[in-house]
Motif scaffolding. Structure first.
Motif, PDB file in Angstrom:
ATOM      1  N   UNK A  54       0.854  -1.190  -0.089  1.00  0.00           N
ATOM      2  CA  UNK A  54      -0.042   0.097   0.016  1.00  0.00           C
ATOM      3  C   UNK A  54       0.906   1.287   0.088  1.00  0.00           C
ATOM      4  N   UNK A  55       0.174   2.539  -0.385  1.00  0.00           N
ATOM      5  CA  UNK A  55       0.932   3.717  -0.080  1.00  0.00           C
ATOM      6  C   UNK A  55       1.681   4.054   0.912  1.00  0.00           C
ATOM      7  N   UNK A  56       1.039   3.514   2.069  1.00  0.00           N
ATOM      8  CA  UNK A  56       1.759   3.692   3.299  1.00  0.00           C
ATOM      9  C   UNK A  56       2.963   3.031   3.541  1.00  0.00           C
ATOM     10  N   UNK A  57       3.381   1.796   2.767  1.00  0.00           N
ATOM     11  CA  UNK A  57       4.669   1.210   3.064  1.00  0.00           C
ATOM     12  C   UNK A  57       5.310   1.302   1.755  1.00  0.00           C
ATOM     13  N   UNK A  58       4.819   1.634   0.690  1.00  0.00           N
ATOM     14  CA  UNK A  58       5.796   1.692  -0.772  1.00  0.00           C
ATOM     15  C   UNK A  58       6.737   2.812  -0.501  1.00  0.00           C
ATOM     16  N   UNK A  59       7.987   2.486  -0.861  1.00  0.00           N
ATOM     17  CA  UNK A  59       9.231   3.381  -0.635  1.00  0.00           C
ATOM     18  C   UNK A  59       9.712   3.495   0.524  1.00  0.00           C
ATOM     19  N   UNK A  60       9.226   2.691   1.799  1.00  0.00           N
ATOM     20  CA  UNK A  60       9.811   2.826   3.148  1.00  0.00           C
ATOM     21  C   UNK A  60      10.967   1.628   3.147  1.00  0.00           C
ATOM     22  N   UNK A  68      -1.881  -7.107   5.383  1.00  0.00           N
ATOM     23  CA  UNK A  68      -1.990  -5.861   6.327  1.00  0.00           C
ATOM     24  C   UNK A  68      -0.938  -4.901   5.453  1.00  0.00           C
ATOM     25  N   UNK A  69       0.159  -5.310   4.977  1.00  0.00           N
ATOM     26  CA  UNK A  69       0.955  -4.472   4.128  1.00  0.00           C
ATOM     27  C   UNK A  69       0.341  -3.973   2.935  1.00  0.00           C
ATOM     28  N   UNK A  70      -0.630  -4.651   2.451  1.00  0.00           N
ATOM     29  CA  UNK A  70      -1.165  -4.326   1.214  1.00  0.00           C
ATOM     30  C   UNK A  70      -2.592  -3.325   1.442  1.00  0.00           C
ATOM     31  N   UNK A  71      -2.426  -3.054   2.425  1.00  0.00           N
ATOM     32  CA  UNK A  71      -3.560  -2.022   2.767  1.00  0.00           C
ATOM     33  C   UNK A  71      -4.993  -2.712   3.131  1.00  0.00           C
ATOM     34  N   UNK A 120       8.787  -6.548   1.858  1.00  0.00           N
ATOM     35  CA  UNK A 120       8.647  -7.128   0.582  1.00  0.00           C
ATOM     36  C   UNK A 120       9.592  -8.202   0.025  1.00  0.00           C
ATOM     37  N   UNK A 121      10.774  -7.820   0.441  1.00  0.00           N
ATOM     38  CA  UNK A 121      11.956  -8.801  -0.004  1.00  0.00           C
ATOM     39  C   UNK A 121      11.685  -9.922   0.714  1.00  0.00           C
ATOM     40  N   UNK A 122      11.324  -9.882   2.054  1.00  0.00           N
ATOM     41  CA  UNK A 122      10.986 -11.203   2.613  1.00  0.00           C
ATOM     42  C   UNK A 122       9.755 -12.050   2.108  1.00  0.00           C
ATOM     43  N   UNK A 123       8.820 -11.377   1.930  1.00  0.00           N
ATOM     44  CA  UNK A 123       7.650 -12.122   1.344  1.00  0.00           C
ATOM     45  C   UNK A 123       7.944 -12.596  -0.087  1.00  0.00           C
ATOM     46  N   UNK A 124       8.660 -11.975  -0.997  1.00  0.00           N
ATOM     47  CA  UNK A 124       8.821 -12.558  -2.119  1.00  0.00           C
ATOM     48  C   UNK A 124       9.716 -13.932  -1.996  1.00  0.00           C
TER      49      UNK A 124
END
Length: 132
Positions: free
Chosen positions: A6-12, A58-61, A19-23
């Motif tokens: 989500x925008x809240x986490x993108x770029x942080x 949760x990370x996807x909003x 994101x790296x762990x999830x991938x």
């Protein structure tokens, strides 16, 4: 695993790390065999694979509820799942991130916060060893 933060986490930094762990997770299920809470309760959401899915949501909003927090709270953080993961998913770190996110989105009641603080202070304090 494809993730759209989500925008809240993108770029942080936290978003990038999560994101790296999830991938890395391929949802193979090897982790469930070593997870004590999954083996005891038999609920997919109480195993690493289910919790990873909840953290991803949760990370996807998507909506985070007290039920989400309950499933994350049930994890013993023993990291037995990490030893059996063929993809090398850093589940413990992802769980830490997930718990922080969920705690912000679904705060605990004042009584719960006080009880948890007292328990943490007792377990880390000098009276714990003699009490045992």
């Amino acid at each position: 695993m494809q993730t759209r933060l989500s925008e809240e986490f993108r770029g942080t930094a936290v978003g990038a790390e999560a994101g790296e762990i999830l991938q890395r997770c391929v949802h193979c299920g090897f982790c469930t065999a070593t997870c004590p809470t999954y083996r005891q309760l038999g609920d997919e959401l109480d195993g690493p694979r289910g919790r990873i899915h909840l953290i991803k949501q949760a990370l996807e909003g998507e909506a985070v509820t007290a039920s989400t927090r309950l499933h994350l709270d049930r994890c013993l953080t023993c990291r037995a799942c990490e030893t059996t993961c063929p993809s090398g998913v850093q589940y413990g770190r992802l769980l830490d991130i997930g718990r922080e996110v969920v705690e912000r989105k679904v705060p605990r009641s004042r009584v719960q916060r006080i009880f948890r603080r007292m328990l943490a202070d007792f377990l880390a304090g000098p009276l714990f060893a003699p009490a045992v």
